[in-house]
Design a protein around this motif. Structure first.
Motif, mmCIF file in Angstrom:
data_model
loop_
_atom_site.group_PDB
_atom_site.id
_atom_site.type_symbol
_atom_site.label_atom_id
_atom_site.label_comp_id
_atom_site.label_asym_id
_atom_site.label_seq_id
_atom_site.Cartn_x
_atom_site.Cartn_y
_atom_site.Cartn_z
ATOM 1 N N GLN A 1 0.536 -1.527 0.268
ATOM 2 C CA GLN A 1 0.275 -0.084 -0.068
ATOM 3 C C GLN A 1 0.750 0.973 -0.292
ATOM 4 O O GLN A 1 2.133 0.925 0.622
ATOM 5 C CB GLN A 1 -0.885 0.096 1.026
ATOM 6 N N VAL A 2 0.333 1.979 -0.847
ATOM 7 C CA VAL A 2 1.058 3.465 -0.561
ATOM 8 C C VAL A 2 0.721 3.733 1.076
ATOM 9 O O VAL A 2 -0.070 4.244 1.729
ATOM 10 C CB VAL A 2 0.395 4.222 -1.911
ATOM 11 N N GLN A 3 1.862 5.215 1.388
ATOM 12 C CA GLN A 3 1.725 5.427 2.871
ATOM 13 C C GLN A 3 2.004 7.038 1.944
ATOM 14 O O GLN A 3 2.194 7.436 0.911
ATOM 15 C CB GLN A 3 3.606 5.750 2.882
ATOM 16 N N LEU A 4 1.510 7.866 3.084
ATOM 17 C CA LEU A 4 0.804 9.332 2.468
ATOM 18 C C LEU A 4 0.857 10.068 4.139
ATOM 19 O O LEU A 4 0.990 9.588 5.082
ATOM 20 C CB LEU A 4 -0.996 9.390 2.804
ATOM 21 N N SER A 25 4.797 7.687 -0.932
ATOM 22 C CA SER A 25 5.784 7.151 -1.400
ATOM 23 C C SER A 25 5.411 5.694 -1.200
ATOM 24 O O SER A 25 4.132 4.988 -0.628
ATOM 25 C CB SER A 25 6.476 7.628 -0.251
ATOM 26 N N GLY A 26 6.021 5.233 -1.951
ATOM 27 C CA GLY A 26 5.882 3.220 -2.092
ATOM 28 C C GLY A 26 4.647 2.955 -2.978
ATOM 29 O O GLY A 26 4.145 1.883 -3.246
ATOM 30 N N GLY A 27 4.718 4.431 -3.701
ATOM 31 C CA GLY A 27 3.314 3.578 -5.025
ATOM 32 C C GLY A 27 3.254 5.072 -5.726
ATOM 33 O O GLY A 27 3.509 6.527 -5.265
ATOM 34 N N THR A 28 2.676 5.105 -6.924
ATOM 35 C CA THR A 28 2.210 6.229 -8.031
ATOM 36 C C THR A 28 1.144 6.524 -7.290
ATOM 37 O O THR A 28 0.321 5.478 -7.994
ATOM 38 C CB THR A 28 2.893 6.054 -9.471
ATOM 39 N N ALA A 98 -6.029 6.680 -0.508
ATOM 40 C CA ALA A 98 -5.732 6.575 -1.749
ATOM 41 C C ALA A 98 -6.364 5.794 -2.156
ATOM 42 O O ALA A 98 -6.326 4.401 -0.709
ATOM 43 C CB ALA A 98 -4.395 6.698 -1.629
ATOM 44 N N ASP A 99 -6.738 4.838 -2.579
ATOM 45 C CA ASP A 99 -7.206 3.617 -3.238
ATOM 46 C C ASP A 99 -6.733 3.505 -4.870
ATOM 47 O O ASP A 99 -7.519 4.486 -5.294
ATOM 48 C CB ASP A 99 -8.371 3.207 -2.809
ATOM 49 N N ALA A 100 -6.392 1.918 -5.139
ATOM 50 C CA ALA A 100 -6.290 1.778 -6.188
ATOM 51 C C ALA A 100 -7.305 1.430 -7.010
ATOM 52 O O ALA A 100 -7.697 1.000 -8.228
ATOM 53 C CB ALA A 100 -5.083 0.293 -6.495
ATOM 54 N N PHE A 101 -8.875 0.972 -6.573
ATOM 55 C CA PHE A 101 -9.457 0.329 -6.541
ATOM 56 C C PHE A 101 -11.009 0.767 -6.782
ATOM 57 O O PHE A 101 -12.090 0.609 -7.205
ATOM 58 C CB PHE A 101 -10.384 -0.989 -6.243
ATOM 59 N N GLY A 118 -2.913 9.002 5.306
ATOM 60 C CA GLY A 118 -1.808 9.700 6.300
ATOM 61 C C GLY A 118 -2.407 9.844 7.555
ATOM 62 O O GLY A 118 -3.823 9.632 7.860
ATOM 63 N N GLN A 119 -1.714 10.639 8.501
ATOM 64 C CA GLN A 119 -2.121 10.691 10.069
ATOM 65 C C GLN A 119 -2.349 11.726 10.367
ATOM 66 O O GLN A 119 -3.181 12.436 11.689
ATOM 67 C CB GLN A 119 -0.743 10.747 10.588
ATOM 68 N N GLY A 120 -2.705 12.673 9.396
ATOM 69 C CA GLY A 120 -3.847 13.818 9.825
ATOM 70 C C GLY A 120 -3.040 15.412 10.069
ATOM 71 O O GLY A 120 -2.321 14.874 10.635
ATOM 72 N N THR A 121 -3.880 16.770 9.295
ATOM 73 C CA THR A 121 -3.126 17.374 9.720
ATOM 74 C C THR A 121 -4.405 18.583 10.573
ATOM 75 O O THR A 121 -5.879 18.669 9.360
ATOM 76 C CB THR A 121 -2.434 17.890 8.673
ATOM 77 N N GLN A 122 -3.935 19.377 11.515
ATOM 78 C CA GLN A 122 -5.185 19.806 11.532
ATOM 79 C C GLN A 122 -5.349 21.434 11.196
ATOM 80 O O GLN A 122 -4.775 22.275 10.926
ATOM 81 C CB GLN A 122 -4.730 20.245 13.504
ATOM 82 N N VAL A 123 -6.745 21.888 10.811
ATOM 83 C CA VAL A 123 -6.942 22.966 10.653
ATOM 84 C C VAL A 123 -7.774 23.943 11.061
ATOM 85 O O VAL A 123 -9.213 23.479 11.293
ATOM 86 C CB VAL A 123 -7.715 22.972 8.819
ATOM 87 N N THR A 124 -7.368 25.120 11.503
ATOM 88 C CA THR A 124 -8.186 25.548 13.142
ATOM 89 C C THR A 124 -9.132 26.800 12.428
ATOM 90 O O THR A 124 -7.858 27.878 11.592
ATOM 91 C CB THR A 124 -7.224 25.404 14.461
#
Length: 127
Positions: A1-4, A25-28, A98-101, A118-124
């Motif tokens: 699986q791709v890493q985000l 990374s780990g995928g296109t 992300a998902d290939a299918f 991904g792990q997430g990013t906070q928006v305030t």
């Protein structure tokens, strides 16, 4: 699986803009459908935007249509979410996926349609 990995979150005043990035990374990424979701405290994870694997077709939640833009830079293997005219109700942790299918809006709007997160990013957004 791709890493985000997401970046670009922060504190912004209402009416301001932010651009979130999701580096893979780990995928296109061009081989994947990609999406952004958000989750506010005490609420379920909600669909924000998606970009189809082929054809450049985009999908948006009604709440962000006209204000947010999802895009992909294949050379950088990165997906972006440009957010403008931000509102306090946009405050949340934002996640890329992300998902290939995954195919079709019924899949894109459902978190279970995506295998990589991904792990997430906070928006305030302050009023």
């Amino acid at each position: 699986q791709v890493q985000l990995v997401e970046s670009g979150g922060g504190l912004v005043q209402a009416g301001g803009s932010l651009r979130l990035a999701c580096a893979a990374s780990g995928g296109t990424l061009s081989n994947y459908a990609v999406a952004w979701f958000r989750q506010a405290p005490g609420k379920e994870r909600a669909f924000v935007a998606a970009l189809r694997r082929t054809g450049g077709i985009t999908y948006y939640a009604d709440s962000v249509k006209g204000r947010f833009t999802i895009s992909r830079d294949n050379a950088k293997n990165t997906v972006y979410l440009q957010m403008t005219s931000l509102k306090p109700e946009d405050t949340a942790a934002y996640y890329c996926a992300a998902d290939a299918f995954c195919s079709g809006y019924g899949c894109y709007e459902n978190p279970s349609g995506f295998a990589s997160w991904g792990q997430g990013t906070q928006v305030t957004v302050s009023s």
